[in-house]
Write an enzyme that holds these catalytic residues in place. Structure first.
Site, mmCIF file in Angstrom:
data_model
loop_
_atom_site.group_PDB
_atom_site.id
_atom_site.type_symbol
_atom_site.label_atom_id
_atom_site.label_comp_id
_atom_site.label_asym_id
_atom_site.label_seq_id
_atom_site.Cartn_x
_atom_site.Cartn_y
_atom_site.Cartn_z
ATOM 1 N N LYS A 84 0.697 -1.398 -0.059
ATOM 2 C CA LYS A 84 -0.571 0.171 0.134
ATOM 3 C C LYS A 84 0.908 1.362 -0.258
ATOM 4 O O LYS A 84 0.289 2.282 -0.603
ATOM 5 C CB LYS A 84 -0.593 -0.026 0.959
ATOM 6 C CG LYS A 84 -2.196 -0.764 0.970
ATOM 7 C CD LYS A 84 -3.153 -0.514 1.825
ATOM 8 C CE LYS A 84 -4.813 -1.058 0.917
ATOM 9 N NZ LYS A 84 -3.960 -2.823 1.645
ATOM 10 N N GLU A 106 -10.070 6.198 3.408
ATOM 11 C CA GLU A 106 -10.256 5.094 3.497
ATOM 12 C C GLU A 106 -10.127 4.381 4.221
ATOM 13 O O GLU A 106 -8.863 4.190 3.344
ATOM 14 C CB GLU A 106 -12.233 5.764 3.176
ATOM 15 C CG GLU A 106 -11.130 3.821 1.844
ATOM 16 C CD GLU A 106 -10.403 4.452 0.938
ATOM 17 O OE1 GLU A 106 -9.845 5.803 0.740
ATOM 18 O OE2 GLU A 106 -9.287 3.765 0.560
ATOM 19 N N SER A 373 1.714 -9.870 -1.350
ATOM 20 C CA SER A 373 1.446 -8.554 -0.639
ATOM 21 C C SER A 373 1.716 -7.600 0.723
ATOM 22 O O SER A 373 1.839 -6.167 0.555
ATOM 23 C CB SER A 373 0.148 -7.698 -1.340
ATOM 24 O OG SER A 373 -0.769 -8.756 -0.471
HETATM 25 C C1 LIG Z 1 -5.285 -3.796 1.773
HETATM 26 C C2 LIG Z 1 -4.378 -5.313 1.395
HETATM 27 C C3 LIG Z 1 -4.957 -5.727 0.335
HETATM 28 C C4 LIG Z 1 -5.976 -5.696 -0.795
HETATM 29 O O1 LIG Z 1 -5.834 -4.726 -1.925
HETATM 30 P P1 LIG Z 1 -5.861 -4.357 -3.188
HETATM 31 O O2 LIG Z 1 -6.634 -2.880 -3.338
HETATM 32 O O3 LIG Z 1 -6.790 -5.504 -3.899
HETATM 33 O O4 LIG Z 1 -4.614 -4.429 -3.359
HETATM 34 C C5 LIG Z 1 -4.345 -7.210 -0.208
HETATM 35 N N1 LIG Z 1 -3.148 -7.647 0.693
HETATM 36 C C6 LIG Z 1 -2.914 -6.873 1.252
HETATM 37 C C7 LIG Z 1 -1.325 -7.410 2.540
HETATM 38 C C8 LIG Z 1 -3.402 -6.367 1.836
HETATM 39 O O5 LIG Z 1 -3.014 -4.859 3.268
#
Ligand SMILES: *Cc1c(COP(=O)(O)O)cnc(C)c1O
Length: 394
Positions: A84, A106, A373
């Site tokens: 993020k 948000e 992610s």
């Molecule tokens: C917020 C989040 C997501 C989902 O958000 P996307 O906009 O779909 O990428 C995925 N993995 C993690 C670790 C997150 O914090």
């Protein structure tokens, strides 16, 4: 200016916001071509965020599964523990360029709130995070992190008091104060130009992956895989492979307790076209078009819609959207912990679950890159509760 992805996207907002969105789009298009903007962003990504993130060959995991070679793109190693920050850093620089002194955002699980509070502190801006009261209660550690970073948290009690309602409230707030406030959206969704600029800021994931895979493997991967909440980490990964249709692009949605139960967060696989949060896209809705509550073991995938570009990619079959249920995601979480010594976010565990399912169908020449992610420290309580509820060993 084309604001659409096929029939999706657009700018479904009250007139009071069209001026602010036009200003944002203009600023972004100028900044994008300004070498000084790019240089500052790259410098911060390198020295503050810690990019580039490694591409890592998960050898023990791959050997255990006995098929494809699985590589992990380590976005979990970024500052604040997820992808993020790539986006919040870019948008905060835009806010500064536009002379805005205050950031609003948000958040659902709180990760985007923390990433926004982080860049607000870094640039000395005021920050207020809109969060449903239900989420404030269940994500207390992230609320504490936001407070520690100097942000205010506004608890939203309307509707189901979760992410959808927080985003409605943030859009309303922005309409009343856009002259000095920048709205920093956390995923590749919302009214144009957000889906475009969030994708561009996250495209660093796919571009690095492509170069790293060529260096390490001498060729491109066969598949790149990412979980899909609103779709920002997935669209960022996919962006590195737009001109190479031989690389299969796979998004993995949260199937919760199974699509058939209605208890899920899979907007593409289980939703319908609708309009919310300023865009036309797939949303979970009832027969009357009312938005439904989402369910997933992973709070970060709990958004009832998905960004407009994914809707088009799905319709045109340019990307594949699979589903992983709670039980598969939790099993994938355990597997990565035990075989690689990496604790993945529950969101990322959905993408891993797909790779674990897919790998045995192929041989060693087949390469799957999974976008990791985020890191999973934040999910330990959640996992414990899930396992207790389902009578599994901790
Ligand atoms: C917020 C989040 C997501 C989902 O958000 P996307 O906009 O779909 O990428 C995925 N993995 C993690 C670790 C997150 O914090």
């Amino acid at each position: 200016m084309n604001m659409h992805y096929g029939i999706y996207g657009g700018q479904y907002v009250p007139e009071t916001l069209t001026g602010a969105l036009r200003e944002l789009a203009q600023t972004y298009l100028e900044a994008k071509d300004d070498p000084a903007f790019r240089a500052e962003l790259d410098d911060l990504l390198k020295h503050y965020v810690g990019r580039e993130s490694p591409l890592y060959y998960a050898k023990r995991l791959s050997e255990h599964l006995g098929g494809s070679r699985i590589y992990l793109k380590r976005e979990d190693l970024n500052h604040t523990g997820a992808h993020k920050i790539n986006n919040t850093m870019g948008q905060a620089l835009l806010a500064r360029r536009m002379g805005k002194k205050r950031l609003i955002a948000e958040t659902g699980a709180g990760m985007h709130g923390v990433a926004t509070a982080t860049v607000a502190a870094l640039f000395g801006m005021e920050c207020e995070i809109f969060m449903g009261s239900v989420d404030v209660a269940r994500q207390a550690p992230n609320v504490d992190r936001m407070h520690a970073l100097g942000a205010k948290v506004r608890s939203i009690t309307e509707g189901g008091a979760t992410l959808k309602d927080a985003m409605n409230a943030a859009l309303r707030e922005w309409a009343s104060c856009s002259d000095y406030t920048f709205y920093l959206i956390g995923t590749a969704a919302g009214p144009y130009p957000y889906p475009m600029l969030v994708k561009d800021f996250q495209s660093v994931i796919g571009k690095e992956t492509r170069r790293q895979c060529l260096e390490m493997c001498g060729r491109l991967p066969d598949e790149v895989v990412a979980c899909v909440g609103g779709g920002s980490n997935a669209i960022g990964m996919f962006a590195g492979f737009e001109d190479t249709p031989q690389v299969r692009r796979v998004g993995v949605e949260a199937g919760g307790m199974g699509i058939a139960t209605g208890q899920h967060a899979a907007s593409i696989n289980g939703g319908k076209v609708g309009i919310l949060h300023g865009m036309k896209a797939y949303f979970l809705q009832d027969a009357n078009g009312q938005m439904l509550d989402t369910y997933s073991v992973s709070a970060g995938l709990d958004y009832p819609g998905v960004g407009p570009e994914h809707c088009l990619l799905a319709d045109e079959k340019l990307a594949t959207y699979e589903v992983a249920n709670d039980d598969e995601a939790v099993a994938a979480f355990d597997t990565l912990c035990r075989f690689e010594g990496i604790i993945p976010a529950l969101e990322s565990s959905h993408a891993l679950a797909y790779a674990i399912r897919e790998a045995p169908k192929h041989d060693r020449d087949h390469i799957i890159v999974v976008n990791l992610s985020g890191r999973g420290d934040k999910d330990m309580d959640n996992i414990k509760q899930y396992k207790e509820k389902h009578g599994q060993a901790l």
